[in-house]
Design a protein around this motif. Structure first.
Motif, PDB file in Angstrom:
ATOM      1  N   LEU A  65      44.744   8.515 124.278  1.00  0.00           N
ATOM      2  CA  LEU A  65      45.117   7.037 123.973  1.00  0.00           C
ATOM      3  C   LEU A  65      46.208   7.076 122.842  1.00  0.00           C
ATOM      4  O   LEU A  65      46.902   6.201 122.766  1.00  0.00           O
ATOM      5  N   GLU A  66      46.064   8.226 121.952  1.00  0.00           N
ATOM      6  CA  GLU A  66      47.178   8.322 120.566  1.00  0.00           C
ATOM      7  C   GLU A  66      47.956   9.809 120.942  1.00  0.00           C
ATOM      8  O   GLU A  66      47.346  10.540 119.948  1.00  0.00           O
ATOM      9  N   HIS A  67      48.459  10.068 121.943  1.00  0.00           N
ATOM     10  CA  HIS A  67      49.053  11.253 122.426  1.00  0.00           C
ATOM     11  C   HIS A  67      49.700  11.734 121.199  1.00  0.00           C
ATOM     12  O   HIS A  67      49.573  12.984 120.755  1.00  0.00           O
ATOM     13  N   ASP A  68      50.873  11.008 120.457  1.00  0.00           N
ATOM     14  CA  ASP A  68      51.721  11.474 119.531  1.00  0.00           C
ATOM     15  C   ASP A  68      50.862  11.945 118.359  1.00  0.00           C
ATOM     16  O   ASP A  68      51.120  12.894 117.760  1.00  0.00           O
ATOM     17  N   ALA A  69      49.732  11.177 117.833  1.00  0.00           N
ATOM     18  CA  ALA A  69      48.949  11.357 116.921  1.00  0.00           C
ATOM     19  C   ALA A  69      48.105  12.699 116.912  1.00  0.00           C
ATOM     20  O   ALA A  69      48.097  13.523 116.044  1.00  0.00           O
ATOM     21  N   TYR A  70      47.605  12.571 118.199  1.00  0.00           N
ATOM     22  CA  TYR A  70      46.663  13.989 118.353  1.00  0.00           C
ATOM     23  C   TYR A  70      47.595  15.271 118.221  1.00  0.00           C
ATOM     24  O   TYR A  70      47.274  16.286 117.508  1.00  0.00           O
ATOM     25  N   TYR A  71      48.887  15.348 118.951  1.00  0.00           N
ATOM     26  CA  TYR A  71      49.489  16.449 118.842  1.00  0.00           C
ATOM     27  C   TYR A  71      50.305  16.701 117.404  1.00  0.00           C
ATOM     28  O   TYR A  71      50.311  17.954 116.846  1.00  0.00           O
ATOM     29  N   HIS A  72      50.533  15.446 116.805  1.00  0.00           N
ATOM     30  CA  HIS A  72      51.107  15.766 115.543  1.00  0.00           C
ATOM     31  C   HIS A  72      49.978  16.354 114.494  1.00  0.00           C
ATOM     32  O   HIS A  72      50.226  17.506 113.926  1.00  0.00           O
ATOM     33  N   ILE A  73      48.614  15.950 114.485  1.00  0.00           N
ATOM     34  CA  ILE A  73      47.814  16.696 113.794  1.00  0.00           C
ATOM     35  C   ILE A  73      47.383  17.917 114.314  1.00  0.00           C
ATOM     36  O   ILE A  73      47.181  19.050 113.345  1.00  0.00           O
ATOM     37  N   LYS A  74      47.325  18.037 115.639  1.00  0.00           N
ATOM     38  CA  LYS A  74      47.103  19.655 116.134  1.00  0.00           C
ATOM     39  C   LYS A  74      48.158  20.551 115.716  1.00  0.00           C
ATOM     40  O   LYS A  74      47.891  21.791 115.265  1.00  0.00           O
ATOM     41  N   GLU A  75      49.462  20.178 115.799  1.00  0.00           N
ATOM     42  CA  GLU A  75      50.421  21.160 115.314  1.00  0.00           C
ATOM     43  C   GLU A  75      50.389  21.234 113.749  1.00  0.00           C
ATOM     44  O   GLU A  75      50.704  22.670 113.445  1.00  0.00           O
ATOM     45  N   LYS A  76      50.071  20.344 113.270  1.00  0.00           N
ATOM     46  CA  LYS A  76      49.977  20.618 111.630  1.00  0.00           C
ATOM     47  C   LYS A  76      48.686  21.666 111.135  1.00  0.00           C
ATOM     48  O   LYS A  76      48.751  22.349 110.382  1.00  0.00           O
ATOM     49  N   LEU A  77      47.562  21.485 112.214  1.00  0.00           N
ATOM     50  CA  LEU A  77      46.346  22.201 111.670  1.00  0.00           C
ATOM     51  C   LEU A  77      46.859  23.684 112.425  1.00  0.00           C
ATOM     52  O   LEU A  77      46.632  24.639 111.374  1.00  0.00           O
ATOM     53  N   ASN A  78      47.488  24.011 113.401  1.00  0.00           N
ATOM     54  CA  ASN A  78      47.928  25.287 113.750  1.00  0.00           C
ATOM     55  C   ASN A  78      49.027  25.913 112.544  1.00  0.00           C
ATOM     56  O   ASN A  78      49.128  27.009 112.505  1.00  0.00           O
ATOM     57  N   GLU A  79      49.855  25.095 112.205  1.00  0.00           N
ATOM     58  CA  GLU A  79      50.854  25.541 111.139  1.00  0.00           C
ATOM     59  C   GLU A  79      49.952  25.856 109.598  1.00  0.00           C
ATOM     60  O   GLU A  79      50.486  26.792 109.155  1.00  0.00           O
ATOM     61  N   THR A  80      48.932  25.368 109.541  1.00  0.00           N
ATOM     62  CA  THR A  80      48.325  25.630 108.304  1.00  0.00           C
ATOM     63  C   THR A  80      46.975  26.301 108.651  1.00  0.00           C
ATOM     64  O   THR A  80      46.187  26.713 107.519  1.00  0.00           O
ATOM     65  N   LYS A  81      46.704  26.882 109.753  1.00  0.00           N
ATOM     66  CA  LYS A  81      45.433  27.580 109.823  1.00  0.00           C
ATOM     67  C   LYS A  81      45.517  28.980 109.244  1.00  0.00           C
ATOM     68  O   LYS A  81      44.439  29.268 108.657  1.00  0.00           O
ATOM     69  N   LYS A  82      46.565  29.763 109.141  1.00  0.00           N
ATOM     70  CA  LYS A  82      46.466  31.121 108.625  1.00  0.00           C
ATOM     71  C   LYS A  82      46.355  30.716 107.069  1.00  0.00           C
ATOM     72  O   LYS A  82      45.528  31.626 106.418  1.00  0.00           O
ATOM     73  N   SER A  83      47.022  29.873 106.487  1.00  0.00           N
ATOM     74  CA  SER A  83      47.099  29.650 104.949  1.00  0.00           C
ATOM     75  C   SER A  83      45.858  29.257 104.839  1.00  0.00           C
ATOM     76  O   SER A  83      44.972  29.513 103.605  1.00  0.00           O
TER      77      SER A  83
END
Length: 752
Positions: free
Chosen positions: A221-239
């Motif tokens: 339903l909110e494709h852009d919001a979902y992938y935006h948050i997912k990418e942010k989580l992936n970017e910050t997972k290591k840190s």
């Protein structure tokens, strides 16, 4: 085991030759899923069950009774995938799995639930009946985002396995429609997953499935919001992982030094939770500071739980600055649903806020198993009564790992005091058990209730006394000639309907009373008899009526003949005009003492003349009845020697005469009224625009009448107001009341 593998081969051979053509990927998926399902079920499905199921599916496919759905998906593959989820994630066994696999055949008319019962047992057929019942609810176009619809599903299913299967089925469907081209259907399915199935899974403690439903619905339903948050989580997972390690390492050392047995874990919020937080706080991803929480779980005996939890709390807050506004102490005073834990938000390294949850193994076990576990937490409201306890039993049965035969005993009694019914538009309304069609009608509108003659429920006409059942779709039938009746008060169940009926009956009585009064006046005029109110009131009392309203009610109903009233009126009038006329002498023994209450001051022939120039007597006008010039009055000697003037129809008059007759004196007004008195009128009418202005303008135009105060209260299209005016006598009062009654929309004007 070889025999069981042969079952899978046979299924795939028949699939290849059936009218529903399986793709290579679907054949491989079916083989893999069946193999995995058999491993999960162990020995709960027998070889005989497999043989009959193989024959059933083969025949259904060959006879072209199974077709692809709106997304182009294969129902057979979907059924096996759903069965795996229901078994692996929820814990359903044989009966639930067979119901999932046979459901499509029953819905498509290939077989009946009776045939299923004879082949596989009544329990399997019972589950399928529940699924079919719920599918019928969907055909009524309900507004399914409401809490009422979720409650209706729980109360309507009868067997909880039906709800569990629906959740598993929706999870599987959400997984499979990722690449579909049917975007409208995809959106509808995703919306239902978000506001119907995810909350149901949450109530049942199926948190993993609940989070998956929420995340997938957000993804679609909110494709852009979902992938935006997912990418942010992936970017910050290591840190983030490194930060969690830096945060917990010194705490672990201090806890170990204190001799506390524990383990710690970090939990990242779901994408859906983060999105909800971003919307609520109106911030970007970077503004959500509590992306994860640290949980400290202590292993200790029950008698040391509180001490060690607070000890851990002290260690954490000694190391990191706490936010006192974010302390949640459900340890000293557990939540009403039994949830126990300490929550604190602290400022960790790099000035980042971190939520820390401190609890024991026992507390964590209870929370994770669903006894508390957020059923009434974070805005998800459970139903009243026994819902939580009942769902706890369900969840514990699931997690106990048994074969769920105990589910057969779970009948839906938690909503035994409520029924949920549909309007023709699909809105869902809640009523107490035992509510009738008339309750439904008055819930819609007072006018609909007043004119209700019955209803059409599920295309069948029923009376207004018909008792509502959960799932009914109700369409009210009305008639312009219908009127509320007194016995309707015994038909309805809700206080709302009772209040509206009483109001309607009162309005009808007033209307009928005015009509009866007009009829009487017209008949008198036809006989050229002049109407005198005092003479008529005397006649009414002689006819045995204590209240004028009862007199006009019987006159309107026809139980009192108009001619009888006129004859009595003429008799009283002639007696008053010719008091010397003597009746034949009768013996005193033939008389009875009549209306002793009217013998005011019978031991004293003196009459108190009320005049503002009255000297030597301390008198006041009673506040209980507010007498004015022209009212029939009497005096009452108070304990301090003063006199209170009451109207003869004062509510307190009977008691004063009965208990203190020796203190009652006759009284009458002197000459023409020269003082102004406060009078309060009650006005009832339709809540129309301008009606209050019309009323006040009439009063303003009247000479020697002044408005003192006005109060108006409006409810359900009617207003009820009180007017306090200053005037000098009853004639002016009666004239004012008569004028107010002519205002369009005014139904009743009475003196208080």
């Amino acid at each position: 085991m070889g025999k069981k593998c042969n079952f899978v081969v046979k299924i795939n051979q028949n699939i290849m030759s059936a009218k529903l053509i399986f793709t290579r990927e679907e054949r491989l998926e079916t083989f893999r899923t069946v193999k995995h399902l058999r491993k999960l079920l162990g020995g709960s499905i027998s070889a005989d069950d497999e043989r009959k199921l193989h024959h059933h599916l083969s025949t259904a496919l060959a006879d072209d009774h199974i077709h692809r759905d709106a997304f182009g998906l294969n129902p057979v593959v979907l059924a096996f995938q759903t069965a795996v989820i229901a078994t692996e994630e929820i814990g359903l066994k044989r009966d639930g799995v067979l119901a999932i696999l046979l459901r499509t055949s029953v819905v498509n008319g290939f077989c009946t639930t009776e045939e299923v019962a004879s082949q596989y047992g009544e329990s399997v057929a019972h589950i399928i009946r529940g699924i079919v019942r719920i599918e019928e609810l969907y055909k009524k176009n309900p507004v399914i985002e409401s809490e009422n619809f979720r409650n209706l599903l729980l109360s309507f299913a009868e067997d909880m396995r039906v709800i569990l299967i629906m959740i598993a089925d929706r999870v599987n469907l959400m997984r499979q429609i990722r690449d579909t081209d049917n975007l409208p259907a995809k959106q509808r399915v995703s919306e239902e997953a978000s506001y119907l199935y995810a909350p149901l899974a949450h109530k049942l403690g199926l948190y993993k499935l609940k989070s998956e439903l929420e995340d997938l619905s957000l993804k679609y339903l909110e494709h852009d919001a979902y992938y935006h948050i997912k990418e942010k989580l992936n970017e910050t997972k290591k840190s983030r992982d490194a930060y969690i390690e830096r945060f917990i390492q010194p705490i672990s050392q201090r806890l170990e030094a204190a001799g506390i047995k524990f383990h710690m874990k970090g939990r990242t919020k779901s994408i859906h939770s983060i999105w909800q937080k971003m919307k609520k706080q109106k911030c970007a991803f970077e503004g959500v500071y509590d992306l994860f929480a640290i949980r400290i779980i202590i292993d200790c005996p029950p008698e040391r739980e509180k001490m060690q939890c607070w000890q851990a709390y002290s260690i954490v807050t000694d190391m990191y600055q706490p936010n006192p506004k974010r302390l949640r102490d459900w340890l000293s005073v557990p939540k009403s649903n039994g949830y126990e834990s300490l929550h604190i938000t602290v400022l960790g390294p790099e000035q980042k806020w971190v939520e820390v949850q401190i609890r024991t193994e026992r507390m964590d076990d209870i929370a994770e198993r669903g006894l508390a576990a957020h059923w009434r937490y974070k805005g998800v409201k459970g139903a009243e009564g026994g819902l939580d306890d009942w769902l706890t039993s369900i969840r514990q049965a699931l997690e106990a790992g048994d074969d769920l035969q105990v589910m057969d005993t779970f009948k839906m009694d938690l909503y035994e005091d409520e029924v949920f019914v549909f309007t023709p538009r699909g809105d869902l309304l809640k009523f107490p058990k035992g509510a009738t069609v008339l309750d439904f009608a008055y819930h819609i509108h007072s006018k609909v209730g007043n004119q209700c003659t019955g209803a059409r429920i599920n295309n069948k006409v029923v009376t207004l006394r018909h008792t509502l059942q959960s799932g009914d779709q109700v369409e009210i039938i009305t008639s312009s000639t219908q009127k509320p009746k007194q016995d309707w008060l015994n038909v309805v169940k809700t206080s709302r309907a009772k209040a509206k009926i009483r109001l309607a009956l009162k309005e009808t009585q007033i209307k009928d009373g005015l009509y009866a009064k007009e009829t009487l006046q017209r008949r008198l005029k036809n006989r050229k008899i002049e109407l005198d109110e005092s003479t008529m009131n005397h006649a009414i009392k002689k006819l045995g009526f204590k209240a004028t309203s009862d007199f006009y009610k019987q006159l309107a109903e026809g139980s009192l003949d108009v001619n009888t009233v006129i004859e009595k009126y003429i008799e009283i009038r002639d007696q008053e005009l010719n008091p010397a006329a003597q009746q034949p002498t009768q013996s005193a023994s033939e008389f009875e003492f009549e209306n002793p209450d009217e013998e005011i001051g019978r031991n004293n022939d003196d009459v108190l003349i009320i005049d503002r120039n009255l000297k030597g007597v301390d008198y006041q006008l009673a506040k209980c009845c507010h007498p004015i010039y022209g009212d029939q009055v009497f005096g009452f000697v108070t304990v301090n020697g003063g006199i209170k003037i009451h109207r003869t129809d004062c509510p307190n008059a009977p008691e004063l005469r009965k208990r203190f007759g020796y203190r009652v004196v006759r009284a009458k007004w002197s000459g023409k009224g020269s003082s102004q008195y406060p009078i309060t009128l009650r006005v009832i009418g339709n809540d129309d625009i301008g009606i209050v202005n019309n009323i006040t303008s009439i009063i303003a135009k009247e000479e020697k009448i002044a408005m003192r105060s006005i109060g108006i209260d409006s409810n359900d299209g009617l207003f009820s107001g009180t007017l306090t005016v200053m005037l000098d006598d009853t004639s002016r009062l009666e004239a004012l009341i008569k004028k107010l009654r002519t205002v369009k929309g005014v139904k009743q004007v009475s003196r208080l």
